[in-house]
Design a protein around this motif. Structure first.
Motif, short mmCIF file in Angstrom:
data_model
loop_
_atom_site.label_atom_id
_atom_site.label_comp_id
_atom_site.label_asym_id
_atom_site.label_seq_id
_atom_site.Cartn_x
_atom_site.Cartn_y
_atom_site.Cartn_z
N UNK A 180 10.08 5.80 -3.57
CA UNK A 180 8.71 5.33 -3.47
C UNK A 180 8.15 5.09 -4.87
N UNK A 181 8.43 6.01 -5.77
CA UNK A 181 7.96 5.89 -7.15
C UNK A 181 8.53 4.64 -7.84
N UNK B 59 0.86 -1.17 0.00
CA UNK B 59 0.00 0.00 0.00
C UNK B 59 0.90 1.23 0.00
N UNK B 60 0.96 1.90 -1.13
CA UNK B 60 1.85 3.05 -1.23
C UNK B 60 1.42 4.18 -0.30
N UNK B 61 0.14 4.24 0.06
CA UNK B 61 -0.28 5.28 1.00
C UNK B 61 0.36 5.04 2.36
N UNK B 62 0.57 3.78 2.71
CA UNK B 62 1.26 3.45 3.96
C UNK B 62 2.69 3.98 3.90
N UNK C 37 4.37 6.87 6.14
CA UNK C 37 5.59 6.59 6.88
C UNK C 37 6.66 7.62 6.53
N UNK C 38 6.78 7.93 5.25
CA UNK C 38 7.78 8.90 4.80
C UNK C 38 7.54 10.26 5.47
N UNK C 39 6.28 10.70 5.50
CA UNK C 39 5.97 11.99 6.13
C UNK C 39 6.22 11.92 7.63
N UNK D 72 11.68 -0.84 6.01
CA UNK D 72 10.22 -0.90 5.98
C UNK D 72 9.73 -0.99 4.53
N UNK D 73 10.29 -0.15 3.67
CA UNK D 73 9.88 -0.16 2.25
C UNK D 73 10.19 -1.51 1.61
N UNK D 74 11.39 -2.04 1.88
CA UNK D 74 11.78 -3.31 1.26
C UNK D 74 10.99 -4.49 1.82
N UNK D 75 10.64 -4.44 3.10
CA UNK D 75 9.89 -5.55 3.68
C UNK D 75 8.48 -5.64 3.12
#
Length: 142
Positions: free
Chosen positions: A61-62, A9-12, A16-18, A130-133
């Protein structure tokens, strides 16, 4: 696995990034003991660094989103393009860190600069983890 794709879920990741961006400044404040004079020098450079760093993390992210959109139909050209973009993103961050280390070295004590970049590396590694997992490995050809 399909479950990882379903749960991606890219919104997640955006949230997280923000959150990490705002939390990062708090982490730095808590861990970097600055004199009043150092703070007057450090915080404007930090804010500038965060602005410059933001597009690199947005690009990561993109790249992840593009990978996930092509997960089941990843052809050679797309795979090569994504790998090139990921390597370039890593290089861009490295170049930016080098630029800001040098800016800080001119104005601040080297141990302070070193500690800041240790903190930066740790927070960035956590964000990457987190992104990779949330991202499955490339599928084996069937």
């Amino acid at each position: 696995s399909f479950a990882q794709i379903e749960s991606f879920d890219s919104t997640y990741i955006e949230g997280l990034k923000k959150d990490v961006g705002g939390t990062f400044k708090e982490i730095v404040k808590e861990n970097l003991k600055l004199t009043e004079d150092e703070a007057k020098i450090f915080w404007p450079i930090f804010d500038e660094y965060m602005v410059a760093r933001s597009p690199i993390f947005e690009e990561r992210v993109s790249i992840t989103e593009e990978y996930m959109m092509n997960y089941y139909a990843l052809d050679d050209a797309t795979a090569k393009d994504l790998i090139s973009k990921a390597i370039q993103s890593n290089q861009d961050l490295l170049d930016l860190r080098k630029e800001y280390v040098n800016k800080m070295f001119e104005l601040l004590p080297a141990p302070l600069v070193g500690k800041f970049f240790q903190i930066d590396n740790r927070v960035s590694a956590l964000l990457d983890l987190v992104r990779m997992s949330a991202t499955p490995l490339v599928r084996d050809e069937e």
